[in-house]
Design a protein around this motif. Structure first.
Motif, PDB file in Angstrom:
ATOM      1  N   ARG A 105       0.830  -1.201   0.000  1.00  0.00           N
ATOM      2  CA  ARG A 105       0.000   0.000   0.000  1.00  0.00           C
ATOM      3  C   ARG A 105       0.871   1.262   0.000  1.00  0.00           C
ATOM      4  N   ASP A 106       1.830   1.323   0.910  1.00  0.00           N
ATOM      5  CA  ASP A 106       2.646   2.528   1.071  1.00  0.00           C
ATOM      6  C   ASP A 106       3.499   2.819  -0.158  1.00  0.00           C
ATOM      7  N   ASN A 107       4.001   1.763  -0.802  1.00  0.00           N
ATOM      8  CA  ASN A 107       4.928   1.942  -1.916  1.00  0.00           C
ATOM      9  C   ASN A 107       4.253   1.997  -3.286  1.00  0.00           C
ATOM     10  N   GLU A 108       3.100   1.339  -3.426  1.00  0.00           N
ATOM     11  CA  GLU A 108       2.506   1.228  -4.759  1.00  0.00           C
ATOM     12  C   GLU A 108       1.067   1.745  -4.847  1.00  0.00           C
ATOM     13  N   TYR A 109       0.335   1.710  -3.754  1.00  0.00           N
ATOM     14  CA  TYR A 109      -1.072   2.121  -3.783  1.00  0.00           C
ATOM     15  C   TYR A 109      -1.399   3.031  -2.598  1.00  0.00           C
ATOM     16  N   PRO A 110      -0.733   4.168  -2.498  1.00  0.00           N
ATOM     17  CA  PRO A 110      -0.903   5.021  -1.308  1.00  0.00           C
ATOM     18  C   PRO A 110      -2.309   5.586  -1.131  1.00  0.00           C
ATOM     19  N   SER A 111      -3.132   5.597  -2.162  1.00  0.00           N
ATOM     20  CA  SER A 111      -4.489   6.144  -2.039  1.00  0.00           C
ATOM     21  C   SER A 111      -5.517   5.084  -1.642  1.00  0.00           C
ATOM     22  N   PHE A 112      -5.056   3.866  -1.324  1.00  0.00           N
ATOM     23  CA  PHE A 112      -5.956   2.771  -0.975  1.00  0.00           C
ATOM     24  C   PHE A 112      -5.840   2.421   0.507  1.00  0.00           C
ATOM     25  N   ASP A 113      -6.850   1.731   1.013  1.00  0.00           N
ATOM     26  CA  ASP A 113      -6.797   1.144   2.346  1.00  0.00           C
ATOM     27  C   ASP A 113      -6.145  -0.229   2.262  1.00  0.00           C
ATOM     28  N   ILE A 114      -5.557  -0.656   3.359  1.00  0.00           N
ATOM     29  CA  ILE A 114      -4.941  -1.982   3.385  1.00  0.00           C
ATOM     30  C   ILE A 114      -5.989  -3.061   3.122  1.00  0.00           C
ATOM     31  N   GLU A 115      -7.229  -2.828   3.547  1.00  0.00           N
ATOM     32  CA  GLU A 115      -8.292  -3.803   3.364  1.00  0.00           C
ATOM     33  C   GLU A 115      -8.632  -4.036   1.894  1.00  0.00           C
ATOM     34  N   GLU A 116      -8.138  -3.182   1.023  1.00  0.00           N
ATOM     35  CA  GLU A 116      -8.398  -3.338  -0.409  1.00  0.00           C
ATOM     36  C   GLU A 116      -7.302  -4.143  -1.112  1.00  0.00           C
ATOM     37  N   ILE A 117      -6.265  -4.505  -0.378  1.00  0.00           N
ATOM     38  CA  ILE A 117      -5.114  -5.214  -0.945  1.00  0.00           C
ATOM     39  C   ILE A 117      -5.094  -6.655  -0.459  1.00  0.00           C
ATOM     40  N   PRO A 128     -10.934  -2.276  -5.155  1.00  0.00           N
ATOM     41  CA  PRO A 128     -11.353  -1.018  -4.502  1.00  0.00           C
ATOM     42  C   PRO A 128     -12.735  -1.127  -3.862  1.00  0.00           C
ATOM     43  N   LYS A 129     -12.919  -0.427  -2.763  1.00  0.00           N
ATOM     44  CA  LYS A 129     -14.227  -0.418  -2.097  1.00  0.00           C
ATOM     45  C   LYS A 129     -15.282   0.304  -2.925  1.00  0.00           C
ATOM     46  N   GLN A 130     -14.849   1.181  -3.824  1.00  0.00           N
ATOM     47  CA  GLN A 130     -15.795   1.906  -4.682  1.00  0.00           C
ATOM     48  C   GLN A 130     -16.355   1.030  -5.792  1.00  0.00           C
ATOM     49  N   LEU A 131     -15.795  -0.163  -5.963  1.00  0.00           N
ATOM     50  CA  LEU A 131     -16.139  -1.003  -7.103  1.00  0.00           C
ATOM     51  C   LEU A 131     -17.517  -1.633  -6.955  1.00  0.00           C
ATOM     52  N   HIS A 132     -18.469  -1.208  -7.757  1.00  0.00           N
ATOM     53  CA  HIS A 132     -19.781  -1.850  -7.892  1.00  0.00           C
ATOM     54  C   HIS A 132     -20.365  -2.382  -6.580  1.00  0.00           C
ATOM     55  N   ARG A 133     -20.943  -1.506  -5.820  1.00  0.00           N
ATOM     56  CA  ARG A 133     -21.657  -1.887  -4.588  1.00  0.00           C
ATOM     57  C   ARG A 133     -20.751  -2.633  -3.602  1.00  0.00           C
ATOM     58  N   ASP A 134     -19.488  -2.212  -3.551  1.00  0.00           N
ATOM     59  CA  ASP A 134     -18.514  -2.765  -2.608  1.00  0.00           C
ATOM     60  C   ASP A 134     -18.342  -4.279  -2.769  1.00  0.00           C
ATOM     61  N   ILE A 135     -17.915  -4.667  -3.951  1.00  0.00           N
ATOM     62  CA  ILE A 135     -17.562  -6.065  -4.207  1.00  0.00           C
ATOM     63  C   ILE A 135     -16.471  -6.519  -3.247  1.00  0.00           C
ATOM     64  N   ASN A 136     -15.664  -5.582  -2.780  1.00  0.00           N
ATOM     65  CA  ASN A 136     -14.578  -5.918  -1.857  1.00  0.00           C
ATOM     66  C   ASN A 136     -15.089  -6.730  -0.667  1.00  0.00           C
ATOM     67  N   SER A 137     -16.207  -6.311  -0.082  1.00  0.00           N
ATOM     68  CA  SER A 137     -16.766  -7.027   1.075  1.00  0.00           C
ATOM     69  C   SER A 137     -17.171  -8.444   0.707  1.00  0.00           C
ATOM     70  N   LEU A 138     -17.752  -8.610  -0.481  1.00  0.00           N
ATOM     71  CA  LEU A 138     -18.156  -9.928  -0.955  1.00  0.00           C
ATOM     72  C   LEU A 138     -16.944 -10.821  -1.145  1.00  0.00           C
ATOM     73  N   TRP A 139     -15.868 -10.258  -1.659  1.00  0.00           N
ATOM     74  CA  TRP A 139     -14.662 -11.042  -1.905  1.00  0.00           C
ATOM     75  C   TRP A 139     -13.962 -11.433  -0.600  1.00  0.00           C
ATOM     76  N   ARG A 140     -14.057 -10.597   0.396  1.00  0.00           N
ATOM     77  CA  ARG A 140     -13.462 -10.934   1.691  1.00  0.00           C
ATOM     78  C   ARG A 140     -14.124 -12.183   2.275  1.00  0.00           C
ATOM     79  N   VAL A 141     -15.438 -12.279   2.130  1.00  0.00           N
ATOM     80  CA  VAL A 141     -16.167 -13.459   2.603  1.00  0.00           C
ATOM     81  C   VAL A 141     -15.747 -14.681   1.802  1.00  0.00           C
ATOM     82  N   ARG A 142     -15.655 -14.521   0.483  1.00  0.00           N
ATOM     83  CA  ARG A 142     -15.241 -15.637  -0.369  1.00  0.00           C
ATOM     84  C   ARG A 142     -13.856 -16.130   0.030  1.00  0.00           C
ATOM     85  N   THR A 143     -12.932 -15.183   0.285  1.00  0.00           N
ATOM     86  CA  THR A 143     -11.551 -15.548   0.573  1.00  0.00           C
ATOM     87  C   THR A 143     -11.450 -16.331   1.872  1.00  0.00           C
TER      88      THR A 143
END
Length: 384
Positions: free
Chosen positions: A85-97, A244-259
């Protein structure tokens, strides 16, 4: 008992397996000959010492009763995710990586996000894993044609998911900001998701380093990156991607459950090695390796161009895409290079119908082999 019949639909005729078998048979029949590989894109440099030392430390931890780690974090070690996050994606949250075990797996596994009736678009030519992953899961797919410069043409029809690879494998080009901006606009209009394979971003000297440099991309794109080529982890397996959390109704949350339900985390030893990549000393050594590979690519491009070949790529990627001479098919070019020149290339048709009449060359080999390959090609051309 029933099995997944979709696996029978995978093409075994135009594949890396056929390439491997042809090479194996040739070497069996010519055991004393030096065959130069400009084919499959494995690296030639070993893992550098600072990263290897970190991995050895991790193994020692795993062998101690008080330091044993066992199952790791589902999404990756927090320290590694923070460094990414710090080196490559500074505008993101760690939860998105997310940290995983190889982009080859990631770009197929991500299809679990999408409904079986989703229409998936894949530019041709393309990395074969995209198409094979879609077919094996029984999802709907349609190839997207490219223009004469191998830029995917924006379709008039609707797609739900679109694969992109930049720097591109196999063509070796990077897509411009203008091109990607148009595709982002298309994805926003259609409610589509772009799967952006960015495994070779370390080779980019100029151009787009990440799709997230473009406005609106966080709403439509998932980006994948890999440690395989940059730190010689092709056999170790460690990768990462961003949802990203902005992606289509927060797909990030759905993927966290899948993972949590489908993955127990990437190798602890591999992740500890990847952490060392972000050290200044490691980066200096790795930058030298990347520069070496890119110089190989320049030597190949200059040499092939001087011999009358039409060559794409090789400036921001370790691959070159070459037009066959004399109207040879992809496989005819492969056979000519192997049987006459004892050089391994990859037939372009392996990357889809759009690759017929071309072949891919890798610059990830040793310099002496690169120079010898050009010498052999030149000698053959001059003595015909």
């Amino acid at each position: 008992m029933k099995f997944n019949e979709n696996l029978h639909k995978l093409d075994n005729q135009d594949s890396f397996y056929v390439v491997s078998e042809k090479i194996r048979k040739y070497k069996e029949n010519h055991p004393d000959n030096k065959v130069i590989s400009l084919g499959i894109g494995d690296v030639s440099f070993p893992i550098i010492k600072p990263i290897a030392d970190k991995m050895i430390e991790a193994i020692k931890e795993e062998s101690g009763a008080s330091s044993f780690v066992g199952y790791g974090n589902y999404y990756g070690l927090p320290e590694l995710r923070k460094l990414i996050r710090d080196n490559e994606y500074p505008s993101f949250d760690i939860e998105e990586i997310y940290v995983s075990q190889g982009t080859k797996s990631d770009v197929g596994d991500i299809l679990e996000l999408f409904d079986k009736d989703s229409l998936i678009g894949i530019p041709t030519p393309n990395y074969p894993i995209y198409l094979n992953s879609v077919i094996s899961l029984g999802k709907k797919v349609k190839l997207i044609p490219c223009d004469m410069n191998f830029i995917p043409i924006i379709p008039k029809e609707h797609f739900d998911v679109i694969y992109f690879c930049s720097p591109n494998n196999p063509v070796g080009i990077t897509y411009s900001k203008e091109t990607l901006s148009k595709w982002i606009e298309y994805a926003k209009k259609e409610g589509a998701v772009i799967l952006f394979d960015n495994a070779y971003h370390h080779f980019v000297n100029n151009g787009i380093d990440s799709i997230y440099e473009i406005e609106g991309s966080k709403e439509v794109a998932i980006e994948f990156r890999s440690f395989s080529k940059v730190i010689s982890f092709s056999g170790i397996r460690c990768s990462y991607y961003v949802i990203p959390k902005q992606l289509h109704r927060d797909i990030n949350s759905l993927w966290r459950v899948r993972t949590i339900n489908r993955f127990n985390g990437a190798s602890y030893v591999a992740q500890k090695g990847a952490i060392a990549y972000f050290d200044d000393l490691s980066k200096k050594e790795i930058d030298k390796n990347i520069s070496y590979y890119l110089e190989n690519a320049k030597i190949l491009k200059d040499g092939l161009t001087s011999l009358g070949y039409k060559v794409y790529g090789g400036e921001n990627a370790p691959y070159l895409w070459v037009k066959s001479k004399n109207n040879l098919s992809s496989w005819e070019s492969f056979d000519y290079f192997l049987n006459t020149l004892e050089i391994i290339i990859i037939p372009g048709v392996i990357f889809g119908k759009g690759g017929e009449g071309y072949f891919r060359v890798s610059a990830l080999g040793k310099r002496e082999d690169i120079l010898l390959a050009i010498k052999r090609i030149r000698y053959d051309e001059e003595t015909k």
